[in-house]
Design an enzyme around this catalytic site. Structure first.
Site, PDB file in Angstrom:
ATOM      1  N   GLU A  44      23.099  18.219  73.007  1.00  0.00           N
ATOM      2  CA  GLU A  44      23.635  16.989  73.578  1.00  0.00           C
ATOM      3  C   GLU A  44      22.795  15.773  73.188  1.00  0.00           C
ATOM      4  O   GLU A  44      23.337  14.691  72.960  1.00  0.00           O
ATOM      5  CB  GLU A  44      23.742  17.102  75.098  1.00  0.00           C
ATOM      6  CG  GLU A  44      24.843  18.040  75.572  1.00  0.00           C
ATOM      7  CD  GLU A  44      26.225  17.591  75.148  1.00  0.00           C
ATOM      8  OE1 GLU A  44      26.424  16.390  74.871  1.00  0.00           O
ATOM      9  OE2 GLU A  44      27.122  18.448  75.079  1.00  0.00           O
ATOM     10  N   THR A  81      26.422  10.662  67.155  1.00  0.00           N
ATOM     11  CA  THR A  81      26.361  11.389  65.892  1.00  0.00           C
ATOM     12  C   THR A  81      27.483  12.418  65.838  1.00  0.00           C
ATOM     13  O   THR A  81      27.788  13.067  66.836  1.00  0.00           O
ATOM     14  CB  THR A  81      25.000  12.108  65.743  1.00  0.00           C
ATOM     15  OG1 THR A  81      23.940  11.174  65.988  1.00  0.00           O
ATOM     16  CG2 THR A  81      24.830  12.681  64.345  1.00  0.00           C
ATOM     17  N   LEU A 124      18.785  11.841  61.315  1.00  0.00           N
ATOM     18  CA  LEU A 124      19.729  11.777  62.439  1.00  0.00           C
ATOM     19  C   LEU A 124      19.790  10.386  63.049  1.00  0.00           C
ATOM     20  O   LEU A 124      20.768  10.037  63.710  1.00  0.00           O
ATOM     21  CB  LEU A 124      19.343  12.785  63.530  1.00  0.00           C
ATOM     22  CG  LEU A 124      19.956  14.175  63.448  1.00  0.00           C
ATOM     23  CD1 LEU A 124      19.476  15.028  64.616  1.00  0.00           C
ATOM     24  CD2 LEU A 124      21.472  14.121  63.433  1.00  0.00           C
ATOM     25  N   GLY A 125      18.726   9.586  62.854  1.00  0.00           N
ATOM     26  CA  GLY A 125      18.710   8.253  63.424  1.00  0.00           C
ATOM     27  C   GLY A 125      18.441   8.252  64.918  1.00  0.00           C
ATOM     28  O   GLY A 125      18.293   9.301  65.547  1.00  0.00           O
ATOM     29  N   TYR A 126      18.362   7.044  65.486  1.00  0.00           N
ATOM     30  CA  TYR A 126      18.102   6.887  66.923  1.00  0.00           C
ATOM     31  C   TYR A 126      16.904   7.761  67.326  1.00  0.00           C
ATOM     32  O   TYR A 126      17.010   8.663  68.161  1.00  0.00           O
ATOM     33  CB  TYR A 126      19.334   7.247  67.752  1.00  0.00           C
ATOM     34  CG  TYR A 126      20.561   6.455  67.370  1.00  0.00           C
ATOM     35  CD1 TYR A 126      20.781   5.176  67.898  1.00  0.00           C
ATOM     36  CD2 TYR A 126      21.506   6.966  66.484  1.00  0.00           C
ATOM     37  CE1 TYR A 126      21.899   4.445  67.546  1.00  0.00           C
ATOM     38  CE2 TYR A 126      22.619   6.230  66.123  1.00  0.00           C
ATOM     39  CZ  TYR A 126      22.815   4.972  66.664  1.00  0.00           C
ATOM     40  OH  TYR A 126      23.924   4.241  66.318  1.00  0.00           O
ATOM     41  N   TYR A 173      25.893  10.455  80.872  1.00  0.00           N
ATOM     42  CA  TYR A 173      26.744  11.398  80.137  1.00  0.00           C
ATOM     43  C   TYR A 173      25.986  12.679  79.813  1.00  0.00           C
ATOM     44  O   TYR A 173      26.474  13.790  80.064  1.00  0.00           O
ATOM     45  CB  TYR A 173      27.279  10.788  78.831  1.00  0.00           C
ATOM     46  CG  TYR A 173      27.717  11.901  77.906  1.00  0.00           C
ATOM     47  CD1 TYR A 173      28.884  12.607  78.173  1.00  0.00           C
ATOM     48  CD2 TYR A 173      26.918  12.327  76.841  1.00  0.00           C
ATOM     49  CE1 TYR A 173      29.261  13.691  77.391  1.00  0.00           C
ATOM     50  CE2 TYR A 173      27.287  13.404  76.056  1.00  0.00           C
ATOM     51  CZ  TYR A 173      28.458  14.083  76.335  1.00  0.00           C
ATOM     52  OH  TYR A 173      28.809  15.165  75.576  1.00  0.00           O
ATOM     53  N   ASP A 190      32.124  11.443  77.161  1.00  0.00           N
ATOM     54  CA  ASP A 190      31.755  11.000  75.825  1.00  0.00           C
ATOM     55  C   ASP A 190      32.953  10.265  75.226  1.00  0.00           C
ATOM     56  O   ASP A 190      33.976  10.047  75.898  1.00  0.00           O
ATOM     57  CB  ASP A 190      31.302  12.179  74.956  1.00  0.00           C
ATOM     58  CG  ASP A 190      32.452  13.059  74.491  1.00  0.00           C
ATOM     59  OD1 ASP A 190      33.575  12.933  75.029  1.00  0.00           O
ATOM     60  OD2 ASP A 190      32.221  13.873  73.578  1.00  0.00           O
ATOM     61  N   CYS A 192      50.354  14.566  68.732  1.00  0.00           N
ATOM     62  CA  CYS A 192      51.019  14.803  70.019  1.00  0.00           C
ATOM     63  C   CYS A 192      51.939  16.023  69.963  1.00  0.00           C
ATOM     64  O   CYS A 192      52.186  16.662  71.001  1.00  0.00           O
ATOM     65  CB  CYS A 192      51.809  13.571  70.438  1.00  0.00           C
ATOM     66  SG  CYS A 192      50.774  12.098  70.680  1.00  0.00           S
ATOM     67  N   CYS A 202      49.842  19.002  71.025  1.00  0.00           N
ATOM     68  CA  CYS A 202      48.931  18.817  72.152  1.00  0.00           C
ATOM     69  C   CYS A 202      49.394  19.628  73.359  1.00  0.00           C
ATOM     70  O   CYS A 202      50.562  19.529  73.771  1.00  0.00           O
ATOM     71  CB  CYS A 202      48.851  17.339  72.529  1.00  0.00           C
ATOM     72  SG  CYS A 202      47.752  17.022  73.937  1.00  0.00           S
ATOM     73  N   SER A 225      22.969   0.469  64.912  1.00  0.00           N
ATOM     74  CA  SER A 225      24.022   0.346  65.926  1.00  0.00           C
ATOM     75  C   SER A 225      24.381  -1.098  66.229  1.00  0.00           C
ATOM     76  O   SER A 225      25.542  -1.407  66.504  1.00  0.00           O
ATOM     77  CB  SER A 225      23.599   1.064  67.217  1.00  0.00           C
ATOM     78  OG  SER A 225      22.385   0.524  67.707  1.00  0.00           O
TER      79      SER A 225
END
Length: 358
Positions: free
Chosen positions: A35, A41, A78-80, A118, A136, A197, A200, A300
């Site tokens: 998570e 990502t 991965l960044g952040y 989250y 999310d 749809c 779904c 970002s």
């Protein structure tokens, strides 16, 4: 169990994505790491990183005992990077302050570094069975279409309404599967553009489909204009080595290594900007030479175009006035130092070319 939950879980039982962090029973450590990696990502990007991470840090104890540099090196790309540092700090907190005992509720998870609402809800529901909705991007979109929500979902009021609607249907006996089913449905069927749809499982219950508003849901507040910065970087040479600076542990790319430099100010040439930045950061003067290349990256909240130059020292020994540390590094060892994407692009460009004579 509501009809919505029944239909969704029946679909999930047949169509769930096979992901390396999904186990029966769920492992809190693996769910937590996944998570944290999945924040902002794509799943496809995360899978190889997750597998490498687990090979190096298979347990909470292994992560807690690792060095920050090893953690950042595995996370690179991965960044952040605050997420990686937060994982490391939180592992140490769980070991030292909780005797290795996992938090059991979402509210407890939020007390750990880097764990927001989250992430806490996702871990608590998937790994520990707490009936709490995890919002999310996929879940927001699915719920906004199901209930034809006409308020922006990226506002406190919109988020509150989505949580209320989700909580009405989350089954206490399978909360984690419910959340993951919404995530998978959003990724595989209820996609941002051209939702499928016709296949779904919730099509007959979807208000947006009934009203023809799928393309208008979810509603979002307009984003602010993203600023664009021109920055410079110095590849300073000494006896076949280049100078790297380690960024302070806090802030953007904290703890990562970089080629020193900074933003171009209005009216400055690129060369003048780089000379000024090196004087401010290292207390030394340089001669700016040939350009290494031009590199671009979107973060970002802003975009960057970076101009990198070969440079040589002409006065004074570099000092870490704004950096945590400085090191002279052979090109062959650049891969040992965790870097952000722009600096890694510079490193790769250097490795692909012959070293200038100095």
């Amino acid at each position: 169990m509501s009809e919505l939950a029944q239909r969704l879980l029946a679909w999930f039982d047949q169509n769930a994505r096979s992901l390396p962090w999904r186990e029966d029973p769920p492992n809190p450590y693996r769910v937590w790491v996944s998570e944290m990696m999945l924040q902002q990502t794509q799943v496809e990007t995360v899978v190889p990183y997750f597998e490498r991470w687990m090979a190096h840090f298979p347990t909470l104890e292994a992560l807690a005992e690792a060095s920050v540099q090893d953690v950042l090196r595995l996370w690179e790309g991965l960044g952040y990077y605050h997420r990686a540092r937060a994982l490391h700090r939180a592992a140490q907190v769980i070991i030292a302050e909780r005797d290795g005992v996992w938090p059991q509720k979402a509210e407890e998870w939020q007390s750990l570094p880097g764990v927001g609402p989250y992430t806490a809800a996702a871990i608590a529901s998937i790994a520990l069975g707490e009936p709490v909705v995890a919002l999310d991007g996929n879940v927001r979109r699915v719920l906004a279409r199901l209930f034809d929500l006409d308020m922006p979902v990226n506002t406190p009021a919109g988020e509150h309404e989505l949580k209320r609607l989700g909580q009405e249907h989350i089954p206490p006996e399978r909360p984690g599967d419910f959340n993951q089913a919404l995530m998978d449905l959003g990724a595989m069927v209820c996609t941002p553009r051209s939702p499928r749809c016709d296949v779904c499982p919730l099509a007959e219950l979807c208000l947006a489909r009934a009203r023809g508003t799928q393309a208008q849901r979810p509603v979002r507040q307009p984003r602010k204009t993203v600023p664009h910065y021109i920055v410079t970087a110095a590849v300073i040479w000494r006896e076949g080595r280049v100078l790297l600076a380690q960024r302070p542990p806090q802030g953007l790319l904290g703890g990562m290594w970089e080629f020193p430099g900074g933003k171009q100010e209005p009216g400055e040439s690129l060369e003048a900007a780089l000379e000024r930045e090196i004087q401010e950061e290292l207390g030394t003067t340089i001669e700016v030479g040939a350009k290494v290349g031009v590199f671009q990256h979107a973060y970002s909240h802003f975009r960057v175009t970076l101009h990198a130059f070969h440079c040589r020292l002409v006065g004074g020994e570099p000092q870490p006035l704004e950096a945590t540390a400085l090191e002279w590094v052979p090109l062959a060892h650049l891969s040992h130092y965790p870097m952000g994407k722009l600096d890694r692009q510079i490193a790769r460009a250097l490795m692909q070319r012959s070293t200038p004579s100095r």
